[in-house]
Design an enzyme around this catalytic site. Structure first.
Site, mmCIF file in Angstrom:
data_model
loop_
_atom_site.group_PDB
_atom_site.id
_atom_site.type_symbol
_atom_site.label_atom_id
_atom_site.label_comp_id
_atom_site.label_asym_id
_atom_site.label_seq_id
_atom_site.Cartn_x
_atom_site.Cartn_y
_atom_site.Cartn_z
ATOM 1 N N GLU A 61 0.768 -1.279 0.008
ATOM 2 C CA GLU A 61 0.166 0.060 -0.012
ATOM 3 C C GLU A 61 0.860 1.381 -0.086
ATOM 4 O OE1 GLU A 61 -2.847 2.696 2.964
ATOM 5 O OE2 GLU A 61 -2.649 0.517 3.378
ATOM 6 N N ARG B 14 0.395 10.426 0.176
ATOM 7 C CA ARG B 14 0.612 11.517 1.008
ATOM 8 C C ARG B 14 1.797 12.352 0.514
ATOM 9 N NH1 ARG B 14 0.666 8.070 6.854
ATOM 10 N NH2 ARG B 14 -1.363 6.926 6.225
ATOM 11 N N LYS C 44 -11.044 -2.160 6.370
ATOM 12 C CA LYS C 44 -10.204 -1.503 7.143
ATOM 13 C C LYS C 44 -10.489 -1.077 8.320
ATOM 14 C CE LYS C 44 -6.677 2.056 6.936
ATOM 15 N NZ LYS C 44 -5.982 3.018 6.008
#
Length: 211
Positions: A43, A47, A130
């Protein structure tokens, strides 16, 4: 269910590395080290300015399944899919985000922290979620409690998961895998210590095997 592909990806290994990549040049060797260590599902969080290029480069690594994390807007979804992401991860879930993922054909691991959020996503066809932020939301005891009335939902806890508590999460029947950043520490990435990262990945790939 809409989580079939996402669940299959989550089942590849007990830990999904959560990666914050600042230099795209480090992306391919980092992915190669993690895949070699037994962690194929990766993943890359959106950001940093380098994130999309990192996804492009990681997508070329044999054996790797690269996804985009921190999906927040439909624009994030479209950019991630165009970069080669094979799945998406979101800290929460909105109708627009889910619609964008479905329109792009991007399997989504949507975030939930409460029973109501999990139930709403289940109503929408998502049964692989999640659990975020895991530790701040009560940790393994909270996830175990949610699992009692909602056994049909599985989770990937992320946020505060570490080598010290990962096995506790992975021992829960409603946990398929966990997300963690410790397998690719910033200092080791900056130093190009790919052998060290592969060793961390190898150790992480064996977590929860006692089940």
């Amino acid at each position: 269910m809409k989580s079939t592909e996402t669940r299959a990806i989550c089942e590849l290994a007990p830990i999904v590395p959560v990666l914050v990549i600042e230099d795209a040049a480090q992306a391919r060797p980092l992915a190669e080290a993690l895949v070699a260590g037994g962690l194929p599902a990766l993943e890359v969080t959106l950001r940093t300015p380098a994130a999309l290029e990192a996804i492009r480069r990681m997508a070329e690594v044999p054996g790797g399944v690269v996804g985009a994390g921190t999906l927040v807007t439909p624009e994030d979804v479209r950019a991630a899919k165009a970069a080669g992401a094979r799945f998406g991860v979101s800290p929460g879930a909105t109708d627009r985000l889910i619609a964008a993922c479905e329109a792009e054909g991007l399997p989504l691991l949507p975030g939930a922290a409460t029973a109501s959020e999990a139930m709403r996503l289940l109503e929408m066809g998502y049964d692989m979620l999640k659990f975020f932020p895991a530790e701040a939301s009560g940790g393994a005891p909270a996830l175990k409690a949610i699992g009692a009335p909602l056994p049909q939902i599985s989770f990937c806890p992320t946020g505060g998961v570490s080598p010290g508590n990962a096995d506790t999460y992975l021992s829960l029947p409603n946990v398929v895998c966990a997300g963690g950043s410790w397998v690719a520490p910033r200092e080791m990435v900056q130093a190009g210590d790919w052998a060290g990262i592969e060793a961390l990945a190898c150790t992480a790939s064996r977590l929860g095997r006692a089940r």
